[in-house]
Design an enzyme around this catalytic site. Structure first.
Site, PDB file in Angstrom:
ATOM      1  N   GLU A 136       0.845  -1.197   0.000  1.00 22.20           N
ATOM      2  CA  GLU A 136       0.000   0.000   0.000  1.00 22.20           C
ATOM      3  C   GLU A 136       0.876   1.241   0.000  1.00 22.20           C
ATOM      4  OE1 GLU A 136      -2.831  -0.130   3.194  1.00 22.20           O
ATOM      5  OE2 GLU A 136      -3.817  -1.934   2.442  1.00 22.20           O
ATOM      6  N   HIS A 176      -8.277   1.000   1.567  1.00 20.80           N
ATOM      7  CA  HIS A 176      -8.085   0.936   3.020  1.00 20.80           C
ATOM      8  C   HIS A 176      -9.006   1.936   3.726  1.00 20.80           C
ATOM      9  CE1 HIS A 176      -4.909  -0.478   6.126  1.00 20.80           C
ATOM     10  NE2 HIS A 176      -6.066  -0.274   6.718  1.00 20.80           N
TER      11      HIS A 176
END
Length: 530
Positions: free
Chosen positions: A263, A281
């Site tokens: 990420e 997220h």
């Protein structure tokens, strides 16, 4: 001087005001966490560091944090904090485990609905002026089996929501008791059984060495055809490549993924696949959750820095503000006693008994037991801490018991740690005087009073003349200074022990040389986090 905190990520300004109201100086630099070099340059000025996920508290950062006492993570996940490195340096790591639990659980439920009814793709199609009713055939949630991996704070909320949706809920969690499962209205099962039975699988477990890749090609092969998988927990729990292949093959009917192996996720094997709903997220991304975790972390960090109170720490049991000044020295004592026994024991430990005599008997003994076990287990597993130690002891079949009793000797209070293996039993006792420093008072039933140093040499010998001279000559010949020399014996001419307080560690070769002396039975270098 007032403690000083750095806020290096985007936290609510209300949290900043909480720090100020509690008497903590605060620097609000919400973009600093992304600048690794600048963070390394300034971190030594601060007592506390308040973060979200952008700041990476690496071993390098911790080494540069010469004054840091606490790291507060506004949120649950602490993958961006090197907890073992922080623990070794005495830095408490806190999180806010409850502030975003509902928000994350709701996101998992939302993804489950989105995947079941193909809502995102249907939305795009309809916006494009198409009317593809037959293309977007969904499935009902009602009556389906929901498998939950991890039934902690978030998983238990998902469980109750699943029950409310009239789903059959099964849960896998090694720490889920039958009583708690019954309370939630779910069935506790083994992981293999969950894979076979679940129509929907949702993950709510931390990312550890044991859980990494828990859903991979082998696991997927054991699942129902047409299973749907939801992950709002941690990237890395699901092997994205394996899941993508299973979706292409039709084994998995759909997936809702909020977290990724890397990420920010700019590329993934899952991107572009039919009926895979991906979000960036967003599990904790509601205004309520962000405000809650920011306020909570500010309150917790302020309470620790001002009052010594510990709550929601990942490497230390909770300690109230009232008990902290008295308890803290005994926590260190318990850890030292455990470390002494642990470093001298190579065989598997079967039992540990911790005796609290006098003053410590009236304290928060849960923290003291955890500290003793942490010290005991660290020689075998360096990453153990006060939170994980009791569980690790249980997993290894070590029977732990504690005894409390009124003052029974000359000391106002002391702690004794006794360990048993299949072949032997060993005990060590210590106390704290008014200076708060730990001291040994008894080893193997032999009374002796000794300060605790970072490096110490423990020896056993027969009580015969010349032992001190032999040891002294060996050290003198090697040019090694002895800071303090403590002796004890059980009876004249019987068994004797010595503790040497050293300025520096000894080489294995020199320890063997000491052990080869005529009168010496055993010589062992001990190291304590003092």
């Amino acid at each position: 001087m007032a403690p000083r905190v750095l806020v290096s990520d985007k936290l609510s300004k209300t949290a900043v005001q909480i720090f100020k109201d509690r008497g903590v100086e605060v620097d609000y630099l919400p973009d600093l966490g992304k600048d690794k070099e600048k963070l390394l340059e300034v971190i030594g000025q601060y007592d506390g560091l308040a973060i979200r996920s952008a700041t990476k508290v690496t071993e390098k950062v911790i080494a540069a944090a010469t004054n840091l006492k606490v790291v507060g993570r506004a949120g649950i996940g602490v993958d961006n904090v090197d907890i073992p490195a922080a623990s070794r340096k005495g830095i408490i790591v806190m999180n806010t485990p409850f502030g975003n639990s509902i928000t994350t659980a709701e996101h998992a439920i939302a993804l489950m609905f989105a995947v079941a009814r193909q809502l995102p793709a249907a939305d795009v199609s309809t916006h494009a002026g198409k009317w593809e009713k037959n293309r977007f055939m969904g499935v009902e949630i009602t009556g389906k089996t929901l498998g939950i991996i991890g039934c902690g704070n978030i998983g238990s909320i998902v469980a109750t929501r699943g029950v409310g949706l009239k789903m059959k809920v099964v849960g896998f969690d090694p720490f889920l008791s039958p009583e708690r499962a019954k309370e939630l209205g779910i069935e506790k099962v083994e992981l293999a059984d969950l894979f076979k039975r679940a129509d929907f699988i949702t993950l709510h477990t931390p990312l550890t060495d044991k859980t990494r890749g828990i859903i991979d090609a082998a696991a997927i092969a054991t699942m129902k055809d047409g299973v749907r998988i939801i992950n709002c927990a941690r990237g890395g729990l699901v092997v994205e490549k394996d899941l993508a292949e299973a979706i292409k093959a039709g084994k998995v009917a759909g997936a809702g993924i909020d977290v990724f192996e890397a990420e920010p996720a700019t590329d993934s094997p899952l991107f572009g696949l039919e009926n895979v709903v991906c979000t960036p997220h967003l599990g904790a991304s509601t205004s309520e959750a962000q405000e809650n975790v920011a306020l909570q972390v500010a309150e917790q960090m302020s309470a620790y820095l001002i009052e010594g109170a510990v709550s929601n720490a990942l490497n230390m049991p909770s300690i109230s503000a009232e008990e902290a000044p008295i308890l803290t020295p005994f926590v260190k004592l318990a850890e030292v006693l455990g470390a002494f026994a642990g470093q001298l024991t190579e065989d598997p430990i079967t039992e540990v008994e911790i005796l609290f005599d006098g003053q410590p008997a009236g304290m928060n003994t849960r923290a003291l037991v955890a500290a003793a076990l942490s010290g005991l287990l660290k020689p075998q597993m360096q990453s153990v801490n006060m939170v994980s130690a009791p569980l690790m002891a249980k997993e290894r079949g070590i029977q732990v018991s504690e005894v409390r009793r009124d003052k029974s000797g000359v000391f106002d209070g002391y702690i004794r740690v006794t360990i048993k293996t299949a072949a032997m039993e060993r005990s060590v006792a210590g106390t704290c005087f008014s200076d708060g420093k730990p001291r040994f008072i008894q080893i193997k039933g032999i009374n002796m009073e000794a300060d605790v140093g970072r490096y110490m040499l423990y020896t056993t010998n027969k009580d015969v003349p010349g032992v001190i001279g032999e040891i002294g000559m060996a050290f003198g010949k090697a040019g090694i200074n002895i800071a303090n020399f403590h002796l004890g014996r059980d009876e004249e001419g019987g068994n004797a022990i010595a503790l040497l307080y050293l300025d520096e560690p000894l080489t294995p070769a020199f320890i063997k040389e000491v052990e080869s002396l005529n009168a010496i039975g055993q010589a062992k270098l001990l190291e304590f986090d003092i």
